[in-house]
Design an enzyme around this catalytic site. Structure first.
Site, PDB file in Angstrom:
ATOM      1  N   GLY A  21       0.806  -1.218   0.000  1.00  0.00           N
ATOM      2  CA  GLY A  21       0.000   0.000   0.000  1.00  0.00           C
ATOM      3  C   GLY A  21       0.835   1.262   0.000  1.00  0.00           C
ATOM      4  O   GLY A  21       0.472   2.255   0.631  1.00  0.00           O
ATOM      5  N   ALA A  22       1.939   1.263  -0.754  1.00  0.00           N
ATOM      6  CA  ALA A  22       2.890   2.371  -0.680  1.00  0.00           C
ATOM      7  C   ALA A  22       2.670   3.434  -1.743  1.00  0.00           C
ATOM      8  O   ALA A  22       3.547   4.262  -1.961  1.00  0.00           O
ATOM      9  CB  ALA A  22       4.316   1.831  -0.785  1.00  0.00           C
ATOM     10  N   ASN A  23       1.511   3.441  -2.380  1.00  0.00           N
ATOM     11  CA  ASN A  23       1.268   4.464  -3.395  1.00  0.00           C
ATOM     12  C   ASN A  23       0.658   5.739  -2.816  1.00  0.00           C
ATOM     13  O   ASN A  23       0.489   6.725  -3.518  1.00  0.00           O
ATOM     14  CB  ASN A  23       0.354   3.919  -4.496  1.00  0.00           C
ATOM     15  N   GLY A  25      -0.301   8.011   1.264  1.00  0.00           N
ATOM     16  CA  GLY A  25      -0.304   8.078   2.715  1.00  0.00           C
ATOM     17  C   GLY A  25       1.031   7.775   3.362  1.00  0.00           C
ATOM     18  O   GLY A  25       2.102   8.069   2.826  1.00  0.00           O
ATOM     19  N   ILE A  26       0.966   7.159   4.567  1.00  0.00           N
ATOM     20  CA  ILE A  26       2.185   6.918   5.319  1.00  0.00           C
ATOM     21  C   ILE A  26       3.073   5.879   4.642  1.00  0.00           C
ATOM     22  O   ILE A  26       4.297   5.890   4.819  1.00  0.00           O
ATOM     23  CB  ILE A  26       1.881   6.515   6.779  1.00  0.00           C
ATOM     24  N   GLY A  27       2.485   4.977   3.867  1.00  0.00           N
ATOM     25  CA  GLY A  27       3.292   4.008   3.136  1.00  0.00           C
ATOM     26  C   GLY A  27       4.162   4.690   2.105  1.00  0.00           C
ATOM     27  O   GLY A  27       5.354   4.361   1.958  1.00  0.00           O
ATOM     28  N   SER A 138      -3.174   0.347  14.749  1.00  0.00           N
ATOM     29  CA  SER A 138      -3.874   1.612  14.976  1.00  0.00           C
ATOM     30  C   SER A 138      -4.276   1.712  16.438  1.00  0.00           C
ATOM     31  O   SER A 138      -4.469   0.689  17.117  1.00  0.00           O
ATOM     32  CB  SER A 138      -5.127   1.678  14.102  1.00  0.00           C
ATOM     33  N   TYR A 164     -13.222  -2.687  11.742  1.00  0.00           N
ATOM     34  CA  TYR A 164     -11.888  -2.098  11.625  1.00  0.00           C
ATOM     35  C   TYR A 164     -11.081  -2.357  12.885  1.00  0.00           C
ATOM     36  O   TYR A 164      -9.916  -2.784  12.822  1.00  0.00           O
ATOM     37  CB  TYR A 164     -12.010  -0.601  11.372  1.00  0.00           C
TER      38      TYR A 164
END
Length: 302
Positions: A21-23, A25-27, A138, A164
């Site tokens: 998920g590095a495309n 946000g924090i990633g 989280s 979640y």
């Protein structure tokens, strides 16, 4: 260490980091920081076009590979096609409070993506991991419970935030049990976890089905209290490179762990329940068909 900044990341030359998920946000922020330090960074993303767009904003050697954590066939394909040694695996990708959905394998979307997808990915890649596994949880884990009678929300009315919270609690239980198994197998690999605090990213999905009070609290928090995605990535980076023990949990050191410099932080009582962690691991093996791949040395076996 009392403070931590990207400048304290050591040289990462000749090291490979895989970030899910590095495309965005924090990633994305973590990937950018590690690539700038010389790491070969692999962006494991569902949409390669978005991954390529993110890669163009980074310096260094950045590769893009397709990975859909909501599809175990995609997870297996990714793992089978990745034969290089991995120094750090960062299980970052996640969904937060979308409407009820199902993965390709029929799991509730948040539990299936946030936990089961990463569970399968980690175990499939583990023979090639030589450093550490960082799993992003989280503060929401504190509201979570593991409902073994209905892990995938097939019987009870769906509550997106509770689903979640269950998935984020599962991330911490997974980390604890993974570290226990790594220790038992005499592996040098470390399993650690991190959380970003309150970061202003696009992780939030749909809040339409949530109570008005929760939507208002979220709006106020994001607009007035949230830190940037760069700051939100600091606990992940700290967990990835700092000299910390296996099983550690890193998060912001400020008020209510919402923002501030990263440090080791506490977790809920439920997240420290070893029996639940083992039971969840066995349930996850059953659901995914993926098992812990490392041999256990006779002197450490139960």
């Amino acid at each position: 260490m009392t403070t931590f900044t990207p400048g304290q990341i050591p040289a990462m030359n000749n090291r490979t980091v895989v970030i899910t998920g590095a495309n965005s946000g924090i990633g994305r922020a973590a990937a950018r920081a590690l690539a700038a330090k010389g790491a070969r960074v692999v962006l494991a993303v569902r949409d390669p076009a978005k991954g390529q767009a993110a890669a163009t904003t980074m310096t260094g050697k950045v590769l893009v590979r397709r990975l859909d954590l909501a599809d175990l066939a995609s997870v297996r394909t990714f793992a089978e096609g990745f034969q290089d040694p991995i120094d750090v695996l960062i299980n970052n990708a996640g969904l937060m409070v979308p409407p009820l959905g199902r993965t390709a394998d029929g799991f509730e979307l948040q539990f299936g993506t946030n936990h089961l997808g990463h569970f399968a990915l980690t175990n499939l890649l583990l023979p090639r991991i030589r450093g550490r596994v960082v799993t992003v949880s989280s503060n929401g884990h504190r509201a979570g419970t593991i409902d073994f009678d209905d892990l995938n929300w097939e019987r009870k009315p769906y509550r997106a935030f509770r689903a979640y919270a269950q998935s984020k609690l599962a991330n911490l239980l997974f980390t604890a049990e993974l570290q226990r198994r790594l220790t038992e197998a005499a592996s040098p690999v470390l399993a650690v976890a991190a959380h970003p605090g309150l970061a202003a990213t696009n992780l939030i999905g749909h809040l339409d089905g949530e109570p008005l009070r929760r939507r208002l609290v979220h709006t106020v928090a994001v607009n007035f209290l949230a830190q940037s995605e760069q700051d939100g990535a600091l606990p992940t980076l700290y967990a990835a490179v700092a000299d910390i023990p296996g099983g550690s949990y890193a998060g912001p050191g400020g008020l209510l762990q919402g923002r501030g410099a990263p440090k080791l932080v506490g977790r809920s009582k439920a997240a420290r329940d070893a029996a639940t962690a083992r039971r969840l691991w066995l349930a996850s093996e059953e659901l995914t068909g993926v098992r812990f791949p490392l041999p256990v040395t006779p002197s450490r076996s139960r």
